[in-house]
Scaffold this motif. Structure first.
Motif, PDB file in Angstrom:
ATOM      1  N   UNK A 254     -39.840 -91.526 -16.829  1.00 43.70           N
ATOM      2  CA  UNK A 254     -41.080 -92.283 -16.974  1.00 43.70           C
ATOM      3  C   UNK A 254     -40.790 -93.714 -17.426  1.00 43.70           C
TER       4      UNK A 254
ATOM      5  N   UNK B 283     -36.067 -88.085 -12.469  1.00 46.64           N
ATOM      6  CA  UNK B 283     -36.920 -89.263 -12.677  1.00 46.64           C
ATOM      7  C   UNK B 283     -37.282 -89.441 -14.148  1.00 46.64           C
TER       8      UNK B 283
ATOM      9  N   UNK C 232     -39.685 -95.034  -8.121  1.00 45.98           N
ATOM     10  CA  UNK C 232     -40.745 -94.358  -7.387  1.00 45.98           C
ATOM     11  C   UNK C 232     -42.082 -94.606  -8.069  1.00 45.98           C
TER      12      UNK C 232
ATOM     13  N   UNK D 121     -41.681 -94.287 -11.985  1.00 44.24           N
ATOM     14  CA  UNK D 121     -40.513 -93.573 -12.476  1.00 44.24           C
ATOM     15  C   UNK D 121     -39.253 -94.300 -12.036  1.00 44.24           C
TER      16      UNK D 121
END
Lengths: 114, 110
Positions: free
Chosen positions: B46, B44, B89, B36
């Motif tokens: 994708x 966040x 992340x 993310x």
């Protein structure tokens, strides 16, 4: 509609206040999530709703109370919060908890407890 | 430029260079992974995913590599642009839930 909408975007509340965060999606997703994110930290899972039933509570204090009135809405009721609860609260949704697809996240509610 | 993930959460690269962001995940039973991107003030977003039966997946300017032997993920961004500046992340799926890694802050220098 491919979005998760969170309101309000910002919230300042006192430790004796009661407030609610709202999350809405119209993608037909049947799983919805609340995450808490402190500054410079990853999101931490709080609650999971699957088909409008609470399926996971990650040992969250009772001053946070989730509610899923229908398949499109998710609320987080706040009462007697502490300053350390100040954070970005993120809502997310997915088709279901079992599918291998990513979550769609909202932009979050920035909560400050004073 | 390359990050060491958990031990080097900040990465600065020159515009046009390739970036490598690393992530060590914790559960050998995790079967699905996502990278993310989180920009300031946003949730966040994708970027790319990979299932545990794969070791590489490519998207537009991004590639994810999975090494299950050492429980390691990496995200490669080709020709990094200023718009790539964000926190990245990795997330692993365990028991039907996603858990996020520490994150790496990427800064692209024009």
């Amino acid at each position: 509609d491919t979005e998760v909408t969170q309101t309000p975007k910002h919230l300042v509340m006192g430790m004796t206040n009661k407030k609610s965060l709202k999350c809405e999606q119209h993608m037909g997703h049947r799983a919805m999530y609340w995450y808490k994110q402190k500054a410079k930290k990853p999101p931490e899972l709080m609650f999971v709703y699957s088909y409008e039933k609470l399926s996971i509570n990650e040992s969250v204090p009772s001053r946070f109370s989730p509610e899923c009135p229908n398949s499109s809405l998710l609320n987080l009721h706040l009462h007697a919060l502490q300053p350390e609860d100040s954070a970005l609260y993120l809502c997310a949704s997915s088709l279901s908890t079992g599918d291998n697809y990513g979550y769609t996240f909202g932009s979050g509610t920035r909560l400050t407890v004073v | 430029g390359e990050s060491v993930g958990l031990h080097l959460p900040t990465l600065s690269v020159q515009e046009g260079d390739n970036s490598i962001i690393n992530c060590a995940y914790s559960n050998s039973a995790s079967d699905y992974f996502i990278w993310y991107k989180q920009e300031s003030g946003k949730g966040p977003q994708f970027i790319i995913d990979i299932r545990s039966n794969m070791d590489k997946r490519q998207g537009q300017r991004v590639t994810v590599l999975l090494n299950k032997t050492v429980k390691h993920l990496s995200l490669q961004i080709a020709a990094t642009q200023p718009g790539d500046s964000a926190v990245y992340f990795c997330a692993e799926k365990t028991s039907n839930q996603f858990y996020f890694g520490t994150g790496t802050s990427l800064t692209v220098i024009p």
